[in-house]
Design a protein around this motif. Sequence first.
Motif, PDB file in Angstrom:
ATOM      1  N   GLY A  73       0.800  -1.236   0.000  1.00 10.28           N
ATOM      2  CA  GLY A  73       0.000   0.000   0.000  1.00 10.28           C
ATOM      3  C   GLY A  73       0.824   1.274   0.000  1.00 10.28           C
ATOM      4  N   THR A  74       0.137   2.408   0.025  1.00  9.69           N
ATOM      5  CA  THR A  74       0.810   3.708  -0.041  1.00  9.69           C
ATOM      6  C   THR A  74       1.639   3.982   1.207  1.00  9.69           C
ATOM      7  N   ASN A  93      -1.881  -3.978  -4.643  1.00 16.70           N
ATOM      8  CA  ASN A  93      -0.901  -2.902  -4.507  1.00 16.70           C
ATOM      9  C   ASN A  93      -1.510  -1.530  -4.730  1.00 16.70           C
ATOM     10  N   GLN A  94      -0.812  -0.518  -4.129  1.00 19.71           N
ATOM     11  CA  GLN A  94      -1.109   0.864  -4.488  1.00 19.71           C
ATOM     12  C   GLN A  94      -0.924   0.955  -6.010  1.00 19.71           C
ATOM     13  N   ARG A  95      -1.851   1.624  -6.667  1.00 15.52           N
ATOM     14  CA  ARG A  95      -1.778   1.650  -8.135  1.00 15.52           C
ATOM     15  C   ARG A  95      -1.000   2.895  -8.600  1.00 15.52           C
ATOM     16  N   GLU A  96      -0.627   2.898  -9.848  1.00 13.20           N
ATOM     17  CA  GLU A  96      -0.005   4.029 -10.549  1.00 13.20           C
ATOM     18  C   GLU A  96       1.432   4.355 -10.112  1.00 13.20           C
ATOM     19  N   TRP A 104       1.618   7.804  -6.728  1.00 18.41           N
ATOM     20  CA  TRP A 104       0.393   8.237  -7.421  1.00 18.41           C
ATOM     21  C   TRP A 104      -0.014   9.658  -7.066  1.00 18.41           C
ATOM     22  N   ASP A 129      -5.175  -2.213  -5.753  1.00 23.70           N
ATOM     23  CA  ASP A 129      -5.850  -2.401  -4.459  1.00 23.70           C
ATOM     24  C   ASP A 129      -7.345  -2.094  -4.485  1.00 23.70           C
ATOM     25  N   THR A 135      -6.153   6.384   2.906  1.00 21.09           N
ATOM     26  CA  THR A 135      -5.440   7.643   2.644  1.00 21.09           C
ATOM     27  C   THR A 135      -6.280   8.512   1.709  1.00 21.09           C
ATOM     28  N   PHE A 147     -11.818   5.591  -2.830  1.00 19.41           N
ATOM     29  CA  PHE A 147     -12.004   5.124  -4.195  1.00 19.41           C
ATOM     30  C   PHE A 147     -13.311   4.345  -4.265  1.00 19.41           C
TER      31      PHE A 147
HETATM   32  O1  LIG Z   1      -2.559   2.375  -1.005  1.00 21.44           O
HETATM   33  P1  LIG Z   1      -3.899   3.038  -0.927  1.00 21.44           P
HETATM   34  O2  LIG Z   1      -4.918   2.231  -0.200  1.00 21.44           O
HETATM   35  O3  LIG Z   1      -3.764   4.455  -0.429  1.00 21.44           O
HETATM   36  O4  LIG Z   1      -4.493   3.132  -2.450  1.00 21.44           O
HETATM   37  C1  LIG Z   1      -3.905   3.927  -3.400  1.00 21.44           C
HETATM   38  C2  LIG Z   1      -4.606   3.806  -4.742  1.00 21.44           C
HETATM   39  O5  LIG Z   1      -4.424   2.561  -5.336  1.00 21.44           O
HETATM   40  C3  LIG Z   1      -4.151   4.908  -5.665  1.00 21.44           C
HETATM   41  O6  LIG Z   1      -4.814   4.823  -6.898  1.00 21.44           O
END
Ligand SMILES: O=P(O)(O)OC[C@H](O)CO
Length: 513
Positions: free
Chosen positions: A17-18, A86-89, A108, A255, A277, A280
């Motif tokens: 994650g982020t 996973n955190q995307r981008e 991201w 994610d 954070t 979505f």
């Molecule tokens: O890691 P998170 O839960 O903050 O998610 C981040 C998203 O995937 C960004 O697009």
Amino acid sequence: MTDAHTAGPFIAAIDQGTTSSRCIVFDRDGRIVSVDQKEHEQIFPKPGWVEHNANEIWTNVQEVVAGAIEKAGITRDDIKAIGITNQRETTVLWDKNTGEPVHNAIVWQDTRTDALCRELGRNVGQDRFRRETGLPLASYFAGPKARWLLDNVDGLRERAEAGDILFGTMDSWVIWNLTGGVNGGEHVTDVTNASRTMLMNLHTMRWDAKIAESIGVPLAMLPEIRSSAEVYGEITGGKLGDLLGGIPVASALGDQQAALFGQTCFSEGETKSTYGTGTFMVMNTGEKIINSYAGLLTTVGYKIGDEPTVYALEGSIAVTGSLVQWMRDQMGLVSTAAEIETLALSVEDNGGAYFVPAFSGLFAPHWRSDARGVIAGLTRYVTKAHLARAVLEATAWQTREIADAMVKDSGDELVALKVDGGMTANNLLMQTLADVLDAPVVRPMVAETTCLGAAYAAGLAVGFWSSTDELRANWRRAAEWTPRMDAATRDREYKNWLKAVERTMGWLDEDES
Ligand SMILES: O=P(O)(O)OC[C@H](O)CO
Ligand SMILES: Nc1ncnc2c1ncn2[C@@H]1O[C@H](COP(=O)(O)OP(=O)(O)O)[C@@H](O)[C@H]1O
């Protein structure tokens, strides 16, 4: 083990994650057996820039996998497969011969490619990107981040064109390392992660050579696009080789798509929203690619092996839980995230204050990189408790804007919203959400839906679970909030919120970034 009666075999899932990486071991009923988690450093080199150290992330991933296995008191023979979410981008480029990242990963939330995106809009046109990739031109996505690295790291473009540099979102980085790294690691990504790069054509599910050329990213560095649930390879690499060697790496999903899967939103129209954070909201649109005219993203929901691709509409909000963190860490208004609820409950309402946290511009449905944060409606009456209310309401109203856009784009009314993520621990927020949406909000027993979704997909790939129907039976309601706000109050408050949103826009001039 959290439950003495839980018996194996098990599926493990990694959530990169982020803010942290975690690994969760699940049993056949989708119950949590063990969890291990580790935070990594957030690097802010300049205002608007956010980076992660990809080596630190890989080290943490290995530690949390080993930690979760140890806490569960099991061995490799008890694990049938491991899934990745996973955190995307977030984008990392690395040298395939040494395995070393060429730069920190660009996260991201990072806005350094704003000017580049504006230039691409002028030269190539917004519509072209939306039509082929489902995405508006915005600094959020991975392709422009890769281009920035190629332009700014000395000699990198030549090395990339020669085929020595690999591109990846965090799924690719983790899978490559898990499956051997420099010794033959698999360079793959899944369709959901690929759909966030701005380089994949949503209609063909392949890299779009013309789009890649216009962004300036060589095809040679891109991973192979695979489904979200299939065996990509086996664990052989790193410290995990000894512990878990031979375990199939059997799923990858961004994610938010993993949370959609973990919430068992398998039918068209089913919608979930994840409050971490950022927030979505994702709606399953079945096999239909719905072009958004209301400011949403068209994206891939999931693809199970050879089955048809399931698409989705997504409303992405950059700042929700991170506003609570900001109130805690930068403003010192509360000492824990949970305290924001106690403070907000000490007053009846927001005292006339509205807080629009456009810290990285505004994402859906506005996509305005020139916006910056605003607190509107201030008078001397307003106290920190009113601001705490305004902070929580900001998450609820931003969700309402997305829900309205989803109704416009899909034509489906929002019947109920399935929620998950860290912020759902906040009862006041969940009640406010039901009030502003005028729809029930429901939370499942297993709130770790992101890891659960990755585990489900991996389990389907290796035959641990037989079908999505079997998974649906695991979903159990833990809590539900029903609307209590009268329509007149809701309408008045929404109007005020939208006025405050207007005031964030145009803060940055064309030539500023
Ligand atoms: O890691 P998170 O839960 O903050 O998610 C981040 C998203 O995937 C960004 O697009
Ligand atoms: N009780 C709470 N009230 C409001 N926000 C909270 C609460 N508990 C956690 N948060 C927020 O939720 C976020 C953490 O949720 P999590 O789902 O772990 O996020 P992520 O997966 O994005 O790292 C943090 O931003 C934190 O500020």
